[in-house]
Motif scaffolding. Sequence first.
Motif, PDB file in Angstrom:
ATOM      1  N   ARG A 526       0.812  -1.216   0.000  1.00 60.51           N
ATOM      2  CA  ARG A 526       0.000   0.000   0.000  1.00 60.51           C
ATOM      3  C   ARG A 526       0.847   1.269   0.000  1.00 60.51           C
ATOM      4  NH1 ARG A 526      -4.375  -1.715   4.630  1.00 60.51           N
ATOM      5  NH2 ARG A 526      -4.768  -3.831   3.852  1.00 60.51           N
ATOM      6  N   LEU A 527       2.156   1.145  -0.119  1.00 59.08           N
ATOM      7  CA  LEU A 527       2.975   2.334  -0.329  1.00 59.08           C
ATOM      8  C   LEU A 527       2.535   2.953  -1.649  1.00 59.08           C
ATOM      9  CD1 LEU A 527       6.330   0.713   0.748  1.00 59.08           C
ATOM     10  CD2 LEU A 527       5.206   2.593   1.960  1.00 59.08           C
ATOM     11  N   ALA A 528       2.301   4.261  -1.648  1.00 67.01           N
ATOM     12  CA  ALA A 528       1.648   4.871  -2.807  1.00 67.01           C
ATOM     13  C   ALA A 528       2.336   6.170  -3.200  1.00 67.01           C
ATOM     14  CB  ALA A 528       0.176   5.148  -2.487  1.00 67.01           C
ATOM     15  N   ARG A 529       2.469   6.365  -4.515  1.00 64.05           N
ATOM     16  CA  ARG A 529       3.039   7.610  -5.034  1.00 64.05           C
ATOM     17  C   ARG A 529       1.962   8.387  -5.787  1.00 64.05           C
ATOM     18  NH1 ARG A 529       7.967   7.429  -9.192  1.00 64.05           N
ATOM     19  NH2 ARG A 529       6.265   6.903 -10.616  1.00 64.05           N
ATOM     20  N   ALA A 530       2.012   9.703  -5.649  1.00 67.44           N
ATOM     21  CA  ALA A 530       1.039  10.553  -6.333  1.00 67.44           C
ATOM     22  C   ALA A 530       1.179  10.393  -7.844  1.00 67.44           C
ATOM     23  CB  ALA A 530       1.238  12.008  -5.931  1.00 67.44           C
ATOM     24  N   ARG A 531       0.043  10.333  -8.524  1.00 68.89           N
ATOM     25  CA  ARG A 531       0.077  10.206  -9.983  1.00 68.89           C
ATOM     26  C   ARG A 531       0.559  11.493 -10.638  1.00 68.89           C
ATOM     27  NH1 ARG A 531      -2.157   5.730 -12.239  1.00 68.89           N
ATOM     28  NH2 ARG A 531      -3.485   4.383 -10.960  1.00 68.89           N
ATOM     29  N   ARG A 532       0.284  12.613 -10.004  1.00 72.60           N
ATOM     30  CA  ARG A 532       0.800  13.900 -10.503  1.00 72.60           C
ATOM     31  C   ARG A 532       1.093  14.781  -9.297  1.00 72.60           C
ATOM     32  NH1 ARG A 532      -3.088  17.679 -10.020  1.00 72.60           N
ATOM     33  NH2 ARG A 532      -5.271  17.000  -9.866  1.00 72.60           N
ATOM     34  N   PRO A 533       2.076  15.666  -9.406  1.00 65.71           N
ATOM     35  CA  PRO A 533       2.448  16.505  -8.266  1.00 65.71           C
ATOM     36  C   PRO A 533       1.261  17.315  -7.746  1.00 65.71           C
ATOM     37  CG  PRO A 533       4.103  16.657 -10.000  1.00 65.71           C
ATOM     38  CD  PRO A 533       2.946  15.907 -10.577  1.00 65.71           C
ATOM     39  N   GLY A 534       1.094  17.288  -6.429  1.00 66.48           N
ATOM     40  CA  GLY A 534       0.047  18.078  -5.794  1.00 66.48           C
ATOM     41  C   GLY A 534      -1.335  17.474  -5.861  1.00 66.48           C
ATOM     42  N   GLY A 535      -1.487  16.296  -6.458  1.00 74.17           N
ATOM     43  CA  GLY A 535      -2.807  15.714  -6.629  1.00 74.17           C
ATOM     44  C   GLY A 535      -3.232  14.852  -5.461  1.00 74.17           C
ATOM     45  N   SER A 536      -4.436  14.301  -5.577  1.00 71.42           N
ATOM     46  CA  SER A 536      -4.968  13.432  -4.528  1.00 71.42           C
ATOM     47  C   SER A 536      -5.155  12.001  -5.025  1.00 71.42           C
ATOM     48  CB  SER A 536      -6.311  13.979  -4.027  1.00 71.42           C
ATOM     49  OG  SER A 536      -7.254  14.027  -5.091  1.00 71.42           O
ATOM     50  N   ALA A 537      -4.720  11.716  -6.251  1.00 70.91           N
ATOM     51  CA  ALA A 537      -4.808  10.370  -6.815  1.00 70.91           C
ATOM     52  C   ALA A 537      -3.439   9.707  -6.714  1.00 70.91           C
ATOM     53  CB  ALA A 537      -5.263  10.423  -8.266  1.00 70.91           C
ATOM     54  N   TYR A 538      -3.445   8.441  -6.314  1.00 64.66           N
ATOM     55  CA  TYR A 538      -2.196   7.717  -6.062  1.00 64.66           C
ATOM     56  C   TYR A 538      -2.244   6.332  -6.717  1.00 64.66           C
ATOM     57  CZ  TYR A 538      -1.005  11.243  -2.566  1.00 64.66           C
ATOM     58  OH  TYR A 538      -0.692  12.417  -1.945  1.00 64.66           O
ATOM     59  N   LEU A 539      -1.066   5.791  -6.943  1.00 62.18           N
ATOM     60  CA  LEU A 539      -0.934   4.401  -7.362  1.00 62.18           C
ATOM     61  C   LEU A 539      -0.183   3.666  -6.264  1.00 62.18           C
ATOM     62  CD1 LEU A 539      -1.170   2.107  -9.454  1.00 62.18           C
ATOM     63  CD2 LEU A 539       1.055   2.842 -10.352  1.00 62.18           C
ATOM     64  N   MET A 540      -0.801   2.617  -5.729  1.00 61.23           N
ATOM     65  CA  MET A 540      -0.168   1.839  -4.676  1.00 61.23           C
ATOM     66  C   MET A 540       0.767   0.798  -5.280  1.00 61.23           C
ATOM     67  SD  MET A 540      -3.004   1.485  -1.636  1.00 61.23           S
ATOM     68  CE  MET A 540      -4.311   0.639  -2.487  1.00 61.23           C
ATOM     69  N   ALA A 541       1.742   0.385  -4.497  1.00 59.71           N
ATOM     70  CA  ALA A 541       2.743  -0.565  -4.988  1.00 59.71           C
ATOM     71  C   ALA A 541       2.109  -1.874  -5.424  1.00 59.71           C
ATOM     72  CB  ALA A 541       3.794  -0.823  -3.907  1.00 59.71           C
ATOM     73  N   GLY A 542       0.968  -2.218  -4.843  1.00 59.64           N
ATOM     74  CA  GLY A 542       0.278  -3.431  -5.247  1.00 59.64           C
ATOM     75  C   GLY A 542      -0.451  -3.312  -6.567  1.00 59.64           C
ATOM     76  N   GLY A 543      -0.455  -2.109  -7.174  1.00 56.68           N
ATOM     77  CA  GLY A 543      -1.085  -1.913  -8.468  1.00 56.68           C
ATOM     78  C   GLY A 543      -2.478  -1.331  -8.400  1.00 56.68           C
ATOM     79  N   THR A 544      -3.000  -1.067  -7.202  1.00 57.59           N
ATOM     80  CA  THR A 544      -4.352  -0.541  -7.045  1.00 57.59           C
ATOM     81  C   THR A 544      -4.323   0.979  -7.001  1.00 57.59           C
ATOM     82  OG1 THR A 544      -5.035  -2.505  -5.818  1.00 57.59           O
ATOM     83  CG2 THR A 544      -6.408  -0.551  -5.576  1.00 57.59           C
ATOM     84  N   ALA A 545      -5.245   1.603  -7.723  1.00 53.19           N
ATOM     85  CA  ALA A 545      -5.384   3.055  -7.659  1.00 53.19           C
ATOM     86  C   ALA A 545      -6.018   3.436  -6.326  1.00 53.19           C
ATOM     87  CB  ALA A 545      -6.244   3.550  -8.812  1.00 53.19           C
ATOM     88  N   ALA A 546      -5.643   4.593  -5.813  1.00 54.65           N
ATOM     89  CA  ALA A 546      -6.172   5.054  -4.526  1.00 54.65           C
ATOM     90  C   ALA A 546      -6.450   6.548  -4.611  1.00 54.65           C
ATOM     91  CB  ALA A 546      -5.189   4.752  -3.396  1.00 54.65           C
ATOM     92  N   GLU A 547      -7.448   6.982  -3.858  1.00 52.08           N
ATOM     93  CA  GLU A 547      -7.843   8.390  -3.829  1.00 52.08           C
ATOM     94  C   GLU A 547      -7.972   8.850  -2.385  1.00 52.08           C
ATOM     95  OE1 GLU A 547      -8.641  10.794  -5.996  1.00 52.08           O
ATOM     96  OE2 GLU A 547      -8.730   9.798  -7.960  1.00 52.08           O
ATOM     97  N   LEU A 548      -7.518  10.066  -2.116  1.00 49.61           N
ATOM     98  CA  LEU A 548      -7.790  10.693  -0.823  1.00 49.61           C
ATOM     99  C   LEU A 548      -9.190  11.281  -0.845  1.00 49.61           C
ATOM    100  CD1 LEU A 548      -4.403  12.542  -0.290  1.00 49.61           C
ATOM    101  CD2 LEU A 548      -5.273  10.691   1.138  1.00 49.61           C
ATOM    102  N   ALA A 549      -9.804  11.379   0.312  1.00 49.91           N
ATOM    103  CA  ALA A 549     -11.116  12.003   0.417  1.00 49.91           C
ATOM    104  C   ALA A 549     -10.995  13.489   0.088  1.00 49.91           C
ATOM    105  CB  ALA A 549     -11.674  11.806   1.819  1.00 49.91           C
ATOM    106  N   PRO A 550     -12.032  14.089  -0.488  1.00 46.88           N
ATOM    107  CA  PRO A 550     -11.988  15.537  -0.758  1.00 46.88           C
ATOM    108  C   PRO A 550     -11.678  16.315   0.516  1.00 46.88           C
ATOM    109  CG  PRO A 550     -13.901  14.525  -1.817  1.00 46.88           C
ATOM    110  CD  PRO A 550     -13.296  13.460  -0.934  1.00 46.88           C
ATOM    111  N   GLY A 551     -10.785  17.268   0.383  1.00 45.69           N
ATOM    112  CA  GLY A 551     -10.418  18.096   1.519  1.00 45.69           C
ATOM    113  C   GLY A 551      -9.390  17.488   2.443  1.00 45.69           C
TER     114      GLY A 551
END
Length: 835
Positions: A526-551
């Motif tokens: 579940r270690l995750a890197r942001a898909r783009r700088p400053g964003g809230s969308a991430y890709l986890m090391a396991g291959g699953t996309a992840a999103e932070l809640a708004p705000g």
Amino acid sequence: MLADIPLDLPVRPVLPALVGALRERGAAVLVAPPGTGKTTTAPLAVADAVTGRVVIAQPRRVAARAAAHRMAALLGERVGDRIGYAVRGERRTGPRTRVEVVTTGLLVRRLHHDPELPGVDAVLLDECHERHLDADLALAFSVEARATLRPDLWLLAMSATPRTDRFAALLGTGGPAPVVRAEAALHPVERVWAPPPRPVTPPGAGRVDPALLDHVAATVRRTLRERDGDVLVFLPGAGEIAAVAGRLAGLREVVVLPLHGRLPGPAQDAALTPAAGRRVVLATAVAESSLTVPGVRVVVDAGLSRVPRTDLARGLGSLVTVPVSRAGATQRAGRAGREAPGAVYRCWSEATHARLAPQPEPEIATADLTGFALELAAWGTPDGAGLALPDPPPPAALTVARETLTTLGAVDHDGRITARGRAVAAAGTHPRLARALLDGAVRVGAERAAQVVAILGEDTLGGTGDDLPARWRRLRDGADPAATARWRTEVRRLRAALPTDGADERERLPDDLAAGLLAGLAYPERLARARRPGGSAYLMAGGTAAELAPGSGLAGAAWLAVAVADRSPGAPAARVRLAAPIDEATAREAGAALLDAAREVAWSGGDVVAREVVRLGAVELVDRPLTAPDPELVAAALLDGLRQEGPGLLRWTPDATGLRRRLAFCRQALGDGWPDVSDAALLARAGEWLGPELARARRRADLHRVDVAAALRRLLDWRQAARLDELAPERVAVPSGSRIRVDYADPAAPVLAVKLQETFGWRDVPRIADGRVPVLLHLLSPAGRPVAVTADLASFWRTGYPQVRAELRGRYPRHPWPEDPTTAEPTRRAAPRRR
């Protein structure tokens, strides 16, 4: 001890038969509906019949504490005298203790430590029908311990449901264990169907429609107007309890009390102690059985339960909100009739009730089995074979669990527990968290490791929000004294399980990185890197996309160590529930086992891409060009490109296309001995007929320079190569002397398009493929336009030609139109124009 209790509870008449069955067979099943007193009186009756200690196991901590307090109160004693209890982080027993109430998890720990259970004469497994993982293990291990080490040990399974055949079969030796039944003496309970006035959104992963909570609160207010007595409200979790409590704020002369397993002991006791005023107790499923909430005359049931679910493919576990089963609804309704006639207000319709599942799913069918698999390995039965498990573990879930344990070093490749695995098991927490505790203590210190792991083990500690370091700070600062006290108790327990004092800590990491390192050690995928700088969308090391809640305050972090995430069915990404911001170096350290450096040569984006890449699971950390790739890898990539995009990557000159068509004709006419030159076949054998060219090529452009015709001839053996021009001639000589190209576009009917005047003298069409196939003549006018198509020239001369001659001789007067074309002189030219 039983004689000291004056209450004439419904289960009391069957207790002599129960003790008699235990004396005779050593094992039995007691079936007694809720409210009959089995939890409080059966242990005392058994204690009167044995000299050693009686251990009664409850699936929940709150039930264990409550049962001990209830029995002690009935005896007029304080807990810790003849009646005691032990739950995680808390124990109250003494030298005179005869009956000890424990959690099923704690009983499993004791069986691992010493399966003979010295000093214990009887083990009672209460509420075994609830089918929690620890309860299944406690049953299986106790049965095996009795069979192999302690034949004198009494085993009693107690259940509120009559469906006990399975437990009787598992407990019995030489036949099912005897089943003793107590009749219910519950007071009548009136059912009131109280569905919401408008449809609500079905429950999902951790979500309950606020409109339903509004309706539950309104129903509670209605019951307070319509009924007497205390009200017990069933809700799926602590969050919903807090939400409904807020909606009930302002009630006059009514005390609103929560009841769930994460409350501190005094708060639980307050809900289970009679009071002078009227009360509304908001409870989770802990109040379905075992517990008696005194004074309750009304139950309000929201109709929901929270159960564990595991997404095996993505490695995500979560608590999912589902409709209660009919059996669970019956259990809940029974709470209203324990002391007097009562009523249950069900927040759903009678039609909906008929569609509910009859029984709840056993936890083994849906939960993460990593801890379960470690317990089996520690017991010496990695696959559970031969154990008295009510249901076998699902093979896929058990396989994933064992793979996780192998990665943690807790079991070997045969599933046997290792020395590290025993240290993991001794931590008394989920194996992933134990790994973080053991490995993280050296890195961040034993105390800090225990503090963070205690939060990860109970992810509601420290309040809401998705910021793990912020929760850690709130607990240390004592913002919620009750939560902090509970947290510190667990920290002490975890700290005691560590074999080191943390003196080897290399450096003091900041809180954010320390928390992230520990979360990453527990959940590296579940270690995750942001898909783009400053964003809230991430890709986890396991291959699953992840999103932070708004705000979310974590938005913008380049890396996250995600501790809790769940994914609703159909959702494009998992929702991050708890995480810590980290840097790449910490991610590399926590996920070291997922790091992979490779030189990759592959077909990508329409050409060969050669690069050096470093990945953390599915996350690419480094990507740089490879200057001198292995030629064999390049050839393999080009071959893969051909297979992806097809033979169109090659340059098909007219010669190459013609040769391919001639080969297809030969296969059609002469059989499978000739090569298949369809797209699929050419791609399948590309390494064979394009081998030398692929060995020299480096990129897509090189494929376009390949001499495809020369390469295709490699598909022929020497005999076929020698006869190809004979069997499928590229050109055929016609009577005029011209050599006309044969069109093999249709391998079943090769075409010879020739001017009619050039065929004078032919009586039959020419034949190819050793005379097997006549060519199809397309006879052309002097202007090159088709005038006839035939494979039977003799018939054409007799019947078709006279009509053609009549139509065209006036249009083309300078060309010969003899009456008998079979004897006429063929010609390619018109007669000279007269001057």
